[in-house]
Every structure is written in C-alpha cells, then in structure tokens.
Write a protein that holds these residues in place. Structure first.
Motif, short mmCIF file in Angstrom:
data_model
loop_
_atom_site.label_atom_id
_atom_site.label_comp_id
_atom_site.label_asym_id
_atom_site.label_seq_id
_atom_site.Cartn_x
_atom_site.Cartn_y
_atom_site.Cartn_z
N THR A 36 0.84 -1.19 0.00
CA THR A 36 0.00 0.00 0.00
C THR A 36 0.88 1.24 0.00
O THR A 36 1.67 1.45 0.93
CB THR A 36 -0.92 0.02 1.23
OG1 THR A 36 -1.70 -1.19 1.24
CG2 THR A 36 -1.85 1.22 1.22
N ALA A 37 0.71 2.06 -1.04
CA ALA A 37 1.42 3.33 -1.14
C ALA A 37 0.60 4.40 -0.42
O ALA A 37 -0.63 4.31 -0.36
CB ALA A 37 1.61 3.72 -2.61
N ALA A 38 1.26 5.41 0.09
CA ALA A 38 0.54 6.48 0.79
C ALA A 38 -0.36 7.26 -0.17
O ALA A 38 -1.49 7.60 0.19
CB ALA A 38 1.53 7.42 1.48
N THR A 39 0.14 7.53 -1.39
CA THR A 39 -0.62 8.34 -2.35
C THR A 39 -0.49 7.76 -3.75
O THR A 39 0.39 6.93 -4.02
CB THR A 39 -0.10 9.80 -2.38
OG1 THR A 39 1.27 9.80 -2.82
CG2 THR A 39 -0.21 10.47 -1.02
N GLN A 40 -1.32 8.26 -4.65
CA GLN A 40 -1.27 7.83 -6.05
C GLN A 40 0.08 8.17 -6.68
O GLN A 40 0.61 7.41 -7.48
CB GLN A 40 -2.40 8.49 -6.85
CG GLN A 40 -2.45 8.04 -8.30
CD GLN A 40 -2.77 6.57 -8.46
OE1 GLN A 40 -3.64 6.04 -7.80
NE2 GLN A 40 -2.05 5.89 -9.36
#
Length: 126
Positions: A36-40
C-alpha cells in the motif's frame, strides 16, 4: 538472473517510500509484489520504475499496489527555492497547473507567490 534480482531497484524504492504491508514472493520466474502506497503519486513512481526495468508490459512481475489516501495525488513539503509552478511541473509536467495547487491549499496560502519551506501542500488529483 532471478526476477527478484532484476527488480531489486523497485523493492528498494518501495522501502524508501515506506510502502506498507509489503509482501514479495517469486513463483515460476514471476516476481509478485503487494503493498500500500501512501498516495497515487508514490504508486505511479513505483510503476514507472517497474516499466523502466521490464518494459511497458512486463511479464515477469505482478504488482498489486493499493493507495492509502486517494483523496489527494500527493502531499508535498516545500523546500527552499521552490515555487508553485516548479512544484506543478514536477507533479504534472505543466507549470501552469500551479493554480490547481494554490486552490487546493487556500486554507494555508493567501498568495500563490508566497510559499515557505516546510509548508505541507496538498497536490490535488486532476
């Protein structure tokens, strides 16, 4: 060379970005990564690295990267010497999109020409 060795730079980038819930395995020569990345924006950076190594449609890697905060494209901490147009060029490739960044941050910015180091700006989804 194993797929894990080939994509080691992607794994290192994932660590640098602080990808959460990261899982890596290799099956039949295919590297499987999940996290899971923090943002796009961070997800896009990972995909850019994958494509730089494996081509536009790599067959030796399967990546399942989700995004923790889809309400923004990214959150940017201002560094000395930056301007909204420079930040817009970095994230969008177009310095004129500074207006969108300014509009997304009117709660902390009163003038698009006055930003200060260490301010955290929302980089909006376009």
């Amino acid at each position: 060379m194993s797929a894990k060795d080939k994509y080691q730079a992607v794994l290192e980038l994932g660590e640098k970005l602080g990808i959460k819930e990261g899982k890596v395995s290799e099956e039949n020569g295919v590297l499987k990564i999940k996290g899971t990345a923090a943002t796009q924006y961070e997800k896009d950076i990972l995909w850019d690295k994958i494509k730089a190594i494996g081509g536009e449609k790599p067959s030796d890697i399967m990546a399942n990267i989700s995004v923790e905060d889809a309400s923004v494209y990214h959150r940017h901490t201002v560094k000395s010497g930056e301007s909204l147009s420079k930040i817009a060029k970095h994230y969008y490739g177009d310095p004129m999109k500074y207006k969108q960044i300014f509009q997304a941050n009117t709660n902390i910015l009163k003038n698009p020409d006055l930003i200060h180091p260490d301010q955290v700006l929302v980089i909006p989804n376009l």
